[in-house]
Motif scaffolding. Structure first.
Motif, mmCIF file in Angstrom:
data_model
loop_
_atom_site.group_PDB
_atom_site.id
_atom_site.type_symbol
_atom_site.label_atom_id
_atom_site.label_comp_id
_atom_site.label_asym_id
_atom_site.label_seq_id
_atom_site.Cartn_x
_atom_site.Cartn_y
_atom_site.Cartn_z
ATOM 1 N N ASP A 176 16.421 -67.367 -52.423
ATOM 2 C CA ASP A 176 16.299 -65.918 -52.294
ATOM 3 C C ASP A 176 15.760 -65.494 -50.930
ATOM 4 O OD1 ASP A 176 17.206 -65.575 -54.914
ATOM 5 O OD2 ASP A 176 15.180 -65.747 -55.741
ATOM 6 N N ALA A 177 15.458 -66.464 -50.073
ATOM 7 C CA ALA A 177 14.894 -66.148 -48.762
ATOM 8 C C ALA A 177 15.987 -65.715 -47.796
ATOM 9 C CB ALA A 177 14.161 -67.364 -48.208
ATOM 10 N N ALA A 178 15.584 -65.129 -46.681
ATOM 11 C CA ALA A 178 16.538 -64.796 -45.626
ATOM 12 C C ALA A 178 17.146 -66.087 -45.081
ATOM 13 C CB ALA A 178 15.829 -64.031 -44.510
ATOM 14 N N PRO A 179 18.455 -66.082 -44.785
ATOM 15 C CA PRO A 179 19.092 -67.327 -44.326
ATOM 16 C C PRO A 179 18.580 -67.776 -42.960
ATOM 17 C CG PRO A 179 20.592 -65.465 -44.092
ATOM 18 C CD PRO A 179 19.401 -64.969 -44.857
ATOM 19 N N ILE A 180 18.521 -69.086 -42.793
ATOM 20 C CA ILE A 180 18.167 -69.672 -41.497
ATOM 21 C C ILE A 180 19.365 -70.461 -40.986
ATOM 22 C CG2 ILE A 180 15.721 -69.807 -42.087
ATOM 23 C CD1 ILE A 180 16.116 -72.797 -42.612
ATOM 24 N N SER A 181 19.355 -70.814 -39.729
ATOM 25 C CA SER A 181 20.463 -71.582 -39.153
ATOM 26 C C SER A 181 20.564 -72.951 -39.832
ATOM 27 C CB SER A 181 20.261 -71.759 -37.647
ATOM 28 O OG SER A 181 20.297 -70.511 -36.988
ATOM 29 N N ALA A 182 21.788 -73.345 -40.144
ATOM 30 C CA ALA A 182 22.002 -74.654 -40.761
ATOM 31 C C ALA A 182 21.525 -75.758 -39.823
ATOM 32 C CB ALA A 182 23.476 -74.837 -41.093
ATOM 33 N N ALA A 183 20.964 -76.800 -40.399
ATOM 34 C CA ALA A 183 20.378 -77.890 -39.613
ATOM 35 C C ALA A 183 21.426 -78.604 -38.769
ATOM 36 C CB ALA A 183 19.689 -78.880 -40.534
ATOM 37 N N GLY A 184 21.093 -78.834 -37.497
ATOM 38 C CA GLY A 184 21.942 -79.600 -36.606
ATOM 39 C C GLY A 184 21.578 -81.068 -36.610
ATOM 40 N N PRO A 185 22.301 -81.881 -35.832
ATOM 41 C CA PRO A 185 22.081 -83.338 -35.835
ATOM 42 C C PRO A 185 20.647 -83.769 -35.574
ATOM 43 C CG PRO A 185 24.100 -82.803 -34.678
ATOM 44 C CD PRO A 185 23.428 -81.495 -34.971
ATOM 45 N N ASP A 186 19.920 -83.014 -34.752
ATOM 46 C CA ASP A 186 18.547 -83.409 -34.434
ATOM 47 C C ASP A 186 17.603 -83.233 -35.614
ATOM 48 O OD1 ASP A 186 18.987 -80.668 -34.239
ATOM 49 O OD2 ASP A 186 17.303 -80.370 -32.862
ATOM 50 N N GLN A 187 18.060 -82.551 -36.682
ATOM 51 C CA GLN A 187 17.227 -82.323 -37.864
ATOM 52 C C GLN A 187 17.685 -83.123 -39.079
ATOM 53 O OE1 GLN A 187 18.008 -77.949 -37.410
ATOM 54 N NE2 GLN A 187 15.834 -77.773 -37.869
ATOM 55 N N TRP A 188 18.836 -83.751 -38.992
ATOM 56 C CA TRP A 188 19.410 -84.403 -40.173
ATOM 57 C C TRP A 188 18.499 -85.472 -40.755
ATOM 58 C CZ3 TRP A 188 25.116 -85.168 -38.100
ATOM 59 C CH2 TRP A 188 25.732 -83.910 -38.024
ATOM 60 N N ALA A 189 17.826 -86.216 -39.903
ATOM 61 C CA ALA A 189 16.991 -87.324 -40.392
ATOM 62 C C ALA A 189 15.809 -86.823 -41.211
ATOM 63 C CB ALA A 189 16.489 -88.164 -39.217
ATOM 64 N N THR A 190 15.429 -85.579 -41.030
ATOM 65 C CA THR A 190 14.250 -85.046 -41.738
ATOM 66 C C THR A 190 14.619 -84.307 -43.023
ATOM 67 O OG1 THR A 190 14.292 -82.939 -40.517
ATOM 68 C CG2 THR A 190 13.082 -84.778 -39.530
ATOM 69 N N LEU A 191 15.901 -84.134 -43.290
ATOM 70 C CA LEU A 191 16.315 -83.402 -44.483
ATOM 71 C C LEU A 191 16.125 -84.248 -45.732
ATOM 72 C CD1 LEU A 191 19.661 -81.778 -43.226
ATOM 73 C CD2 LEU A 191 17.409 -80.700 -43.393
ATOM 74 N N SER A 192 15.817 -83.589 -46.833
ATOM 75 C CA SER A 192 15.708 -84.289 -48.118
ATOM 76 C C SER A 192 16.033 -83.310 -49.230
ATOM 77 C CB SER A 192 14.304 -84.860 -48.321
ATOM 78 O OG SER A 192 13.373 -83.804 -48.534
ATOM 79 N N PRO A 193 16.623 -83.802 -50.323
ATOM 80 C CA PRO A 193 16.902 -82.905 -51.451
ATOM 81 C C PRO A 193 15.651 -82.233 -51.990
ATOM 82 C CG PRO A 193 18.116 -84.967 -51.688
ATOM 83 C CD PRO A 193 17.171 -85.152 -50.537
ATOM 84 N N GLU A 194 14.534 -82.959 -52.013
ATOM 85 C CA GLU A 194 13.303 -82.396 -52.566
ATOM 86 C C GLU A 194 12.829 -81.182 -51.775
ATOM 87 O OE1 GLU A 194 13.754 -85.554 -51.788
ATOM 88 O OE2 GLU A 194 13.877 -86.492 -53.767
ATOM 89 N N GLN A 195 13.035 -81.205 -50.459
ATOM 90 C CA GLN A 195 12.505 -80.149 -49.600
ATOM 91 C C GLN A 195 13.542 -79.098 -49.216
ATOM 92 O OE1 GLN A 195 9.258 -79.873 -48.819
ATOM 93 N NE2 GLN A 195 8.862 -81.701 -50.033
ATOM 94 N N ASP A 196 14.835 -79.444 -49.294
ATOM 95 C CA ASP A 196 15.834 -78.563 -48.692
ATOM 96 C C ASP A 196 16.984 -78.139 -49.603
ATOM 97 O OD1 ASP A 196 14.858 -78.556 -45.799
ATOM 98 O OD2 ASP A 196 15.048 -80.707 -46.175
ATOM 99 N N VAL A 197 17.134 -78.735 -50.763
ATOM 100 C CA VAL A 197 18.261 -78.351 -51.612
ATOM 101 C C VAL A 197 18.154 -76.878 -51.994
ATOM 102 C CG1 VAL A 197 17.192 -78.973 -53.839
ATOM 103 C CG2 VAL A 197 19.686 -79.078 -53.561
ATOM 104 N N TYR A 198 19.288 -76.204 -51.995
ATOM 105 C CA TYR A 198 19.408 -74.770 -52.288
ATOM 106 C C TYR A 198 18.723 -73.878 -51.249
ATOM 107 C CZ TYR A 198 21.061 -76.428 -56.809
ATOM 108 O OH TYR A 198 21.758 -77.070 -57.811
#
Length: 240
Positions: free
Chosen positions: A46-68
């Motif tokens: 429900d938050a305001a959209p942010i820019s989709a993660a680029g390659p420099d952020q991919w390693a830090t993504l996780s379902p627990e923190q970023d899904v939906y």
């Protein structure tokens, strides 16, 4: 009656009771975790959209923190590299249309929405020839490896039952694909298809029921332990 026989069954019942209490406590912990997850997901989607993660952020993504997480991305759709993934929705059976969005340095698969079987072929949809730069807003999702329930993806035959990003990228020669995809929102597509905004965000939360069940069974086990302990003593009193 020997001491071993007198104590054996009550002790077994007690051990069972404590084991059931442990399961109940575990479910209480799972309940707290699930409530935290639901609250976090609600705040993300429900938050305001942010820019989709680029390659420099991919390693830090996780379902627990970023899904939906609600995100936005701008690029050009590569319709010739689209994948149709079988789907069952409130509109019936059909397909998710997964199309890479070319952002320049990398690509993000976009779940552009649902199409019924008669709209599966690109020629049947007005969007098939779109080449303009577009901005997509939607929810971040993560890869669904291998396939669906009892059905494996078959890349060679172009049959897909889950949104396995790595496999789809390999099959369609999509280079530098992000490890996630975006479920597009309900912004209408040209000609009305695909139909976006159909993401179902639900979490089963039966942990309280499970916890109460385990605690209830533990209470029964304690009762039987007490009965088993008293029974030999009553018999000894009768024989005196």
């Amino acid at each position: 009656m020997t001491l071993l026989r007198r104590l054996g069954l009550p002790l077994a019942a007690l051990l069972l009771a404590f084991g059931l209490i442990g399961l109940g406590v575990w479910q209480v912990q799972r309940l707290a975790w699930k409530q935290h997850l639901i609250a976090a997901v609600d705040s993300r989607k429900d938050a305001a959209p942010i820019s989709a993660a680029g390659p420099d952020q991919w390693a830090t993504l996780s379902p627990e923190q970023d899904v939906y997480r609600r995100v936005t991305a701008t690029g050009v759709f590569r319709h010739d590299q689209s994948v149709l993934v079988q789907a069952v929705t409130e509109r019936g059976g059909g397909f998710w249309v997964m199309t890479p969005l070319d952002i320049g340095r990398y690509r993000i698969f976009i779940n552009r929405g649902f199409v019924p079987p008669e709209k599966a072929k690109p020629a049947s949809r007005a969007e098939g020839d779109v080449t303009d730069t577009v901005t997509v807003t939607g929810l971040m999702r993560f890869s669904e490896p291998k396939g669906g329930f009892l059905r494996d993806n078959d890349p060679a035959a172009d049959r897909w039952f889950s949104r396995d990003i790595a496999a789809m990228a390999k099959a369609k020669a999509v280079t530098h694909a992000a490890p996630y995809f975006i479920d597009a929102d309900a912004t209408p597509n040209a000609g009305g298809y695909p139909i976006g905004g159909m993401t179902v965000v639900t979490f089963t939360n039966n942990h309280l029921v499970y916890a109460l069940t385990w605690f209830g069974l533990a209470g029964i086990a304690f009762f039987f332990a007490w009965m088993l302990w008293r029974s030999p003593r009553r018999q000894d009193n009768v024989h005196k």
